[in-house]
Design a protein around this motif. Structure first.
Motif, PDB file in Angstrom:
ATOM      1  N   PRO A  17       0.825  -1.221   0.000  1.00 47.87           N
ATOM      2  CA  PRO A  17       0.000   0.000   0.000  1.00 47.87           C
ATOM      3  C   PRO A  17       0.851   1.261   0.000  1.00 47.87           C
ATOM      4  O   PRO A  17       0.564   2.204  -0.756  1.00 47.87           O
ATOM      5  N   SER A  21       1.072   3.968  -3.098  1.00 44.36           N
ATOM      6  CA  SER A  21       0.774   5.385  -2.876  1.00 44.36           C
ATOM      7  C   SER A  21       1.895   6.248  -3.437  1.00 44.36           C
ATOM      8  O   SER A  21       1.657   7.208  -4.185  1.00 44.36           O
ATOM      9  N   LEU A  67      -4.470   7.430  -0.261  1.00 44.54           N
ATOM     10  CA  LEU A  67      -4.217   6.039   0.147  1.00 44.54           C
ATOM     11  C   LEU A  67      -3.085   5.988   1.183  1.00 44.54           C
ATOM     12  O   LEU A  67      -3.135   5.228   2.145  1.00 44.54           O
ATOM     13  N   TRP A  68      -2.071   6.839   0.967  1.00 48.51           N
ATOM     14  CA  TRP A  68      -0.941   6.883   1.914  1.00 48.51           C
ATOM     15  C   TRP A  68      -1.436   7.164   3.331  1.00 48.51           C
ATOM     16  O   TRP A  68      -1.001   6.551   4.293  1.00 48.51           O
ATOM     17  N   ARG A  71      -3.272   3.984   4.749  1.00 50.23           N
ATOM     18  CA  ARG A  71      -2.755   2.652   4.399  1.00 50.23           C
ATOM     19  C   ARG A  71      -2.641   1.757   5.631  1.00 50.23           C
ATOM     20  O   ARG A  71      -2.616   0.545   5.516  1.00 50.23           O
ATOM     21  N   ASP A  72      -2.588   2.352   6.845  1.00 50.84           N
ATOM     22  CA  ASP A  72      -2.561   1.553   8.069  1.00 50.84           C
ATOM     23  C   ASP A  72      -3.923   1.597   8.736  1.00 50.84           C
ATOM     24  O   ASP A  72      -4.575   2.642   8.742  1.00 50.84           O
ATOM     25  N   LEU A 144     -11.997   2.809   3.214  1.00 52.16           N
ATOM     26  CA  LEU A 144     -10.886   2.637   4.163  1.00 52.16           C
ATOM     27  C   LEU A 144     -10.962   3.655   5.299  1.00 52.16           C
ATOM     28  O   LEU A 144     -10.433   3.441   6.383  1.00 52.16           O
ATOM     29  N   SER A 150     -14.064  -0.460   6.591  1.00 56.43           N
ATOM     30  CA  SER A 150     -12.711  -0.898   6.262  1.00 56.43           C
ATOM     31  C   SER A 150     -12.467  -2.299   6.785  1.00 56.43           C
ATOM     32  O   SER A 150     -11.557  -2.980   6.350  1.00 56.43           O
ATOM     33  N   GLY A 203      -2.696  -2.070  -3.804  1.00 60.15           N
ATOM     34  CA  GLY A 203      -2.448  -1.342  -2.553  1.00 60.15           C
ATOM     35  C   GLY A 203      -3.683  -1.318  -1.680  1.00 60.15           C
ATOM     36  O   GLY A 203      -3.613  -1.558  -0.475  1.00 60.15           O
ATOM     37  N   VAL A 204      -4.828  -1.054  -2.279  1.00 59.47           N
ATOM     38  CA  VAL A 204      -6.087  -1.021  -1.510  1.00 59.47           C
ATOM     39  C   VAL A 204      -6.363  -2.399  -0.914  1.00 59.47           C
ATOM     40  O   VAL A 204      -6.705  -2.531   0.268  1.00 59.47           O
ATOM     41  N   ALA A 207      -4.195  -2.933   2.059  1.00 62.54           N
ATOM     42  CA  ALA A 207      -4.238  -1.943   3.131  1.00 62.54           C
ATOM     43  C   ALA A 207      -4.890  -2.545   4.373  1.00 62.54           C
ATOM     44  O   ALA A 207      -4.618  -2.132   5.490  1.00 62.54           O
ATOM     45  N   ARG A 208      -5.781  -3.523   4.196  1.00 63.62           N
ATOM     46  CA  ARG A 208      -6.369  -4.239   5.345  1.00 63.62           C
ATOM     47  C   ARG A 208      -6.157  -5.719   5.076  1.00 63.62           C
ATOM     48  O   ARG A 208      -6.816  -6.283   4.233  1.00 63.62           O
TER      49      ARG A 208
END
Ligand code: ADP
Length: 553
Positions: A17, A21, A67-68, A71-72, A144, A150, A203-204, A207-208
């Protein structure tokens, strides 16, 4: 935590992710730079590909930053709010681009483009498929941003759709199917957008990472291993093989039939190889699992054996103790018998000095007998041979009997000695001898470890239980030793213990006897102030026993 066999693969997946980004931001900046410096080649990524419009550049940057920020999973409220806000212009630009072909352009993009140094009239229009990809990215960012969403599978499915939007266009471009990458003639998706969308989608998805297919790919077990190993070739192989076949076909090396056959054969071989590899991996994992199971089984058996051996050893030890103490007891009773004969002057007159020496022999012998009895009781309990004889007993009677035995010791040390009895008296169904033994043990200890003040014993009832508390104002027990005092043979290293002697079994025996009777012993103490041991035993009888019907005689 167990390390997986593929720490690097999963590490890379974890960082995806962030990487996606950063790539989107960089790509967007390069595109913007290309337009503002009037270098269209920068907007193409690779010469020959369609240039990315200025709007795509801006959108990429916004998507990347959004997204950055999220991302967590633990991104804070502010970051999530900022991220959601950044997705708004992305969605707006995309929606306008999707709407334009239908409603007709309302904004003069060409003028806007030229104002920032763009190449007017070239590719200011955002292709519909690109707009669709960015719109999905905005929606994914929103999912997200919301904690509950999310944690659903929504981001993963949307991420997949984003990836496919880019991948579909890339495949179309590679195979020369223009409808796939340029749904509106003359408006193809740029390579920048194709690559960025694929990366953003992945990346998405990652991200989870705790549910759905990203969880499967991160899995440390054989399932995850398999998925990580098979997925990349499964995606890349048909693509590469198909493309190669097509290139040779186009170059006129062979015809369509040969190309298709070549494609089919290669794909069959490749997939057979992959399936075999997967099967071998599963087989190995299964063998490993069986080996582990076997080892565990073996360890269990060893542990059981050790337990049986230990139990046997413990029984042997208890037997030894029982026999030993019994053997010691016999001569000791003989010694005490002869001492009595001598002291009573039956075998002849004795002088006062001899009488004093005899009384010392008697005291020592009695002390020794007490110790031996304690060991005997302990080993009987250990060996599970201690039996209970239940009877209906007067609680106060038990306490008075015990107190009478210890009171002289307290007198000797000039200690106060207080007995609080139950009022009104109550009866209990229990083994009175054992209860007495416990109280005597506690009272003896209380006197032993108290130099000034008072020793007391107090009886109380609580529900069906009788509580007998033995309190002293003695040296107390350190907090860290409170549990240990009940351990067999344990004694505090201190003067009183050494002077008073003892086996370190008294409290062990007391607790085990209490548990044998269905109760327990607890302790409260503070150093230098005193100690209270409380025996709790069930079996309190009804205060007024039901009248027994008298049968006329
Ligand atoms: P013993 O009295 O034979 O040494 P016990 O099992 O009865 O063995 O007691 C273990 C240890 O617990 C004692 O050596 C002593 O250090 C501590 N202890 C027991 N009762 C008291 C008490 N009333 N006050 C202070 N320390 C005590």
């Amino acid at each position: 935590m167990e390390r997986s066999h593929h720490p690097r693969t999963t590490d890379v997946l974890t960082k995806l992710p962030g990487f996606a980004s950063l790539f989107a931001i960089a790509a967007g900046l390069i595109v913007i730079l290309g337009w503002s410096l009037g270098l269209p080649e920068l907007t193409r990524m690779i010469p020959g590909f369609a240039p990315a419009p200025l709007r795509a550049g801006a959108t990429m940057v916004l998507c990347g930053v959004a997204l950055w920020l999220v991302r967590d999973a633990d991104a804070g409220t502010f970051r999530r709010f900022l991220s959601a806000s950044l997705a708004v212009p992305v969605a707006a630009v995309s929606l306008i681009a999707i709407g334009e072909p239908i409603t007709g352009s309302t904004i003069d993009w060409a003028r806007l483009g030229s104002r920032v140094g763009g190449v007017p009239g070239l590719t200011e229009t955002l292709p519909v498929n690109s707009a669709w990809g960015y719109l999905l990215t905005a929606v994914a960012v929103w999912t997200l941003c919301f904690r509950t969403l999310s944690r659903s599978r929504a981001p993963q499915w949307i991420g997949l759709a984003i990836f496919l939007t880019g991948f579909f266009a890339l495949v179309g471009r590679a195979f020369g199917v223009s409808a796939f990458y340029s749904p509106m003639p003359g408006l193809p998706m740029s390579l920048w957008t194709m690559v960025t969308l694929q990366l953003l989608g992945v990346g998405v998805v990652f991200a989870r990472r705790w549910f759905g297919f990203s969880a499967l790919l991160m899995d440390k077990g054989p399932g995850g291993k398999l998925a990580r190993r098979l997925l990349p070739p499964a995606i890349a192989m048909p693509f590469v093989v198909g493309w190669t076949a097509l290139i040779f076909e186009r170059a006129g090396v062979y015809g369509t039939e040969v190309g298709s056959s070549f494609f089919a054969v290669t794909i069959v071989l490749a997939f057979t190889w992959m399936v075999m590899r997967a099967a071998r991996a599963v087989q190995r994992a299964d063998a490993e699992r069986l080996a582990v199971l076997g080892r565990e089984q073996h360890e269990r058996e060893v542990a059981e054996l050790a337990l049986v051996t230990a139990e046997k050893a413990s029984l042997a030890k208890s037997d030894f103790l029982a026999v030993m103490s019994h053997e010691l007891r016999t001569p000791l009773t003989a010694i005490m018998g002869y001492e009595e004969l001598l002291a009573d002057g039956i075998t002849g007159p004795i002088n006062p000095q001899q009488a004093q020496q005899l009384s010392r022999i008697k005291a020592s012998a009695q002390h020794l007998l007490g110790l031996i009895d304690e060991i005997l009781t302990f080993s009987r309990i250990e060996a599970g041979r201690e039996t209970i004889r239940l009877e209906i007993a007067d609680v106060n009677r038990i306490i008075e009997d015990s107190a009478n035995l210890v009171a002289p010791l307290a007198d000797e040390k000039k200690l106060g000695f207080v007995v609080h009895l139950l009022d009104p008296p109550r009866f209990m169904r229990t083994d009175a001898v054992k209860v007495r033994q416990m109280i005597v043990n506690l009272l003896t200890n209380a006197v032993k470890f108290t130099e000034t003040g008072t020793v007391s014993v107090r009886a109380a009832t609580s529900g069906q239980n009788v509580e007998i508390a033995v309190h002293d104002t003695g040296i107390g027990i350190a907090e860290e030793n409170l549990d240990k005092v009940f351990d067999p043979f344990w004694q505090v290293e201190q003067k009183a213990t050494r002077r008073a002697g003892g086996t370190g079994l008294g409290l062990t025996v007391t607790r085990r006897l209490a548990r044998l009777l269905g109760g327990d012993v607890s302790v409260q103490s503070s150093m230098g102030e005193g100690t209270t041991f409380t025996i709790t035993i069930p079996g309190l009888a009804n205060p007024t026993p039901p009248a027994v019907p008298t049968t006329p005689t």
